[in-house]
Design a protein around this motif. Structure first.
Motif, short mmCIF file in Angstrom:
data_model
loop_
_atom_site.label_atom_id
_atom_site.label_comp_id
_atom_site.label_asym_id
_atom_site.label_seq_id
_atom_site.Cartn_x
_atom_site.Cartn_y
_atom_site.Cartn_z
N ALA A 210 0.82 -1.21 0.00
CA ALA A 210 0.00 0.00 0.00
C ALA A 210 0.86 1.26 0.00
O ALA A 210 0.65 2.18 -0.82
CB ALA A 210 -0.95 -0.02 1.20
N LYS B 151 1.20 3.96 -3.22
CA LYS B 151 0.84 5.38 -3.02
C LYS B 151 2.00 6.30 -3.38
O LYS B 151 1.81 7.39 -3.92
CB LYS B 151 0.46 5.61 -1.56
CG LYS B 151 -0.90 5.06 -1.15
CD LYS B 151 -1.15 5.32 0.32
CE LYS B 151 -2.48 4.77 0.80
NZ LYS B 151 -2.68 5.00 2.26
N THR C 133 -8.99 -2.83 -4.38
CA THR C 133 -8.03 -2.15 -3.50
C THR C 133 -6.93 -1.49 -4.32
O THR C 133 -6.53 -0.36 -4.06
CB THR C 133 -7.41 -3.14 -2.50
OG1 THR C 133 -8.45 -3.66 -1.66
CG2 THR C 133 -6.37 -2.46 -1.63
N SER D 84 -8.16 1.58 -5.97
CA SER D 84 -8.25 2.66 -4.99
C SER D 84 -6.88 3.26 -4.71
O SER D 84 -6.74 4.49 -4.62
CB SER D 84 -8.87 2.12 -3.70
OG SER D 84 -8.87 3.10 -2.68
N LEU D 85 -5.88 2.42 -4.59
CA LEU D 85 -4.52 2.91 -4.31
C LEU D 85 -3.95 3.71 -5.48
O LEU D 85 -3.27 4.71 -5.28
CB LEU D 85 -3.60 1.73 -4.01
CG LEU D 85 -3.72 1.10 -2.62
CD1 LEU D 85 -3.01 -0.23 -2.59
CD2 LEU D 85 -3.14 2.03 -1.56
N GLU E 24 -6.13 -3.53 2.35
CA GLU E 24 -7.21 -2.56 2.14
C GLU E 24 -7.27 -1.54 3.27
O GLU E 24 -7.48 -0.35 3.04
CB GLU E 24 -8.54 -3.29 2.00
CG GLU E 24 -9.71 -2.37 1.68
CD GLU E 24 -11.00 -3.12 1.48
OE1 GLU E 24 -12.02 -2.48 1.14
OE2 GLU E 24 -11.03 -4.35 1.70
N ARG E 25 -7.07 -2.02 4.50
CA ARG E 25 -7.08 -1.10 5.65
C ARG E 25 -5.96 -0.07 5.52
O ARG E 25 -6.16 1.13 5.75
CB ARG E 25 -6.92 -1.89 6.94
CG ARG E 25 -7.01 -1.03 8.20
CD ARG E 25 -6.65 -1.81 9.44
NE ARG E 25 -5.26 -2.25 9.45
CZ ARG E 25 -4.23 -1.45 9.70
NH1 ARG E 25 -4.40 -0.15 9.94
NH2 ARG E 25 -2.99 -1.93 9.69
N LYS E 26 -4.76 -0.54 5.15
CA LYS E 26 -3.63 0.36 4.98
C LYS E 26 -3.86 1.34 3.83
O LYS E 26 -3.39 2.49 3.88
CB LYS E 26 -2.34 -0.43 4.75
CG LYS E 26 -1.85 -1.17 5.98
CD LYS E 26 -0.53 -1.87 5.70
CE LYS E 26 -0.02 -2.59 6.95
NZ LYS E 26 1.25 -3.30 6.67
N ALA E 27 -4.58 0.86 2.82
CA ALA E 27 -4.84 1.72 1.65
C ALA E 27 -5.71 2.92 2.03
O ALA E 27 -5.65 3.96 1.38
CB ALA E 27 -5.53 0.91 0.55
N LYS E 28 -6.52 2.76 3.07
CA LYS E 28 -7.44 3.83 3.47
C LYS E 28 -6.82 4.79 4.49
O LYS E 28 -7.43 5.78 4.86
CB LYS E 28 -8.70 3.22 4.06
CG LYS E 28 -9.53 2.44 3.02
CD LYS E 28 -10.74 1.78 3.67
CE LYS E 28 -11.55 1.03 2.62
NZ LYS E 28 -12.72 0.33 3.22
N GLU E 29 -5.62 4.46 4.97
CA GLU E 29 -4.98 5.31 5.97
C GLU E 29 -4.47 6.62 5.36
O GLU E 29 -4.09 6.67 4.21
CB GLU E 29 -3.80 4.57 6.62
CG GLU E 29 -4.23 3.41 7.48
CD GLU E 29 -3.05 2.66 8.08
OE1 GLU E 29 -1.89 2.94 7.69
OE2 GLU E 29 -3.27 1.78 8.93
#
Length: 292
Positions: free
Chosen positions: A93, A97, A120, A123-124, A287-292
């Motif tokens: 992730a 980014k 995911t 999203s990234l 996915e959680r890290k992608a949203k951070e």
């Protein structure tokens, strides 16, 4: 720069390939492409976070272009036609980014990252790019891999053919719907380890029962190799081949009964299921890290 959006798959040797991550799987694909003459070393670029020794090793071994400085890495990513994401899941992730602004819509992204879903990754990336999600295995290193492949909606027919050709360079391929990629992980992605584990147990049993370590190893290797070739050469179902060598009340039947006593098939099903489940858990963490 090669156009990748047509219905006809362009020749791989006209494109620039970039591997972001330089582990064993990335190396296996590079070796397969070069061994089959599908491209030239100078058209393959590789990079990792900071291991210059590894990059120098790969450059020396295959003649590929290794990027060491940040400037070289950025140029390699910008100029590539196909980018292979081959970093470790825990680093994915953050790494994606960091470079997403360098990428262009016409580039094809090939993900080797276990657990990372297409959604995911989209999203990234933050922009519409054709994404090929794959699950190869380590036997790709010797050209006998098995790779599951699924595609995002943005992948053209030509790109599908191209991706299939890329991974046929290191073994066989299976095109599956994305939800099945986790099952592929449980069967073939992690599958070689199951057979290595079985081999460990057989070798250990042979030595405990009096064989030399060398004899136990060679007999085990040849037995597993022969069994795999029998299934492939005859085309018969493994269950039918098993029955043919399992005489009623014979020694093989006695062994199979012992496997059944320990619920061998249930253990295998449980292992494959848990492997697939764990891949989904890893994906959820990414996915959680992608949203951070």
């Amino acid at each position: 720069m090669t156009t990748l959006s047509s219905g006809v798959a362009p020749a791989i040797n006209t494109m620039r390939l970039c591997f972001y991550g330089a582990g064993s799987m990335a190396e296996a694909i590079v070796r397969g492409l070069l061994d089959r003459g599908l491209t030239e070393p100078g058209r393959i670029g590789m990079m990792n976070r900071q291991n210059a020794e590894r990059m120098n090793e790969l450059s020396s071994r295959y003649g590929i272009v290794g990027a060491l400085s940040e400037g070289e890495k950025e140029s390699m990513l910008r100029e590539a036609d196909i980018i292979f994401l081959a970093m470790k899941p825990k680093d994915a992730a953050e790494a994606i980014k960091r470079v997403r602004d360098l990428l262009r819509p016409e580039q094809m992204i090939v993900s080797l990252i276990a657990g990372m879903t297409i959604a995911t990754l989209e999203s990234l990336l933050g922009k519409p790019l054709p994404i090929v999600r794959t699950m190869p295995n380590t036997s790709s290193t010797i050209g006998l891999g098995a790779t599951g492949i699924s595609f995002s909606a943005a992948v053209s027919e030509g790109q599908r053919r191209l991706a299939d050709t890329l991974f046929q360079a290191v073994g066989l391929t299976a095109i599956v719907e994305e939800p099945m990629i986790e099952v592929v992980t449980g069967i073939s992605g992690s599958g070689p380890a199951y057979f290595y584990y079985m081999m460990e147990a057989m070798i250990d049993a042979g030595t405990k029962l009096g064989l030399s370590a060398e004899a136990a190893r060679e007999l085990t290797l040849q037995t597993i190799l022969g069994a795999a070739h029998m299934v492939k050469a005859t085309g018969e179902d493994p269950a039918d081949l098993r029955r043919k060598v399992t005489s009623p009340n014979g020694s093989t039947q006695a062994a199979i009964e012992k496997f059944d006593e320990f619920r061998f098939k249930e253990a295998v099903f449980g292992a494959v299921s848990r492997c697939a489940e764990r891949a989904m858990e890893m994906g959820a963490e990414i996915e959680r890290k992608a949203k951070e």
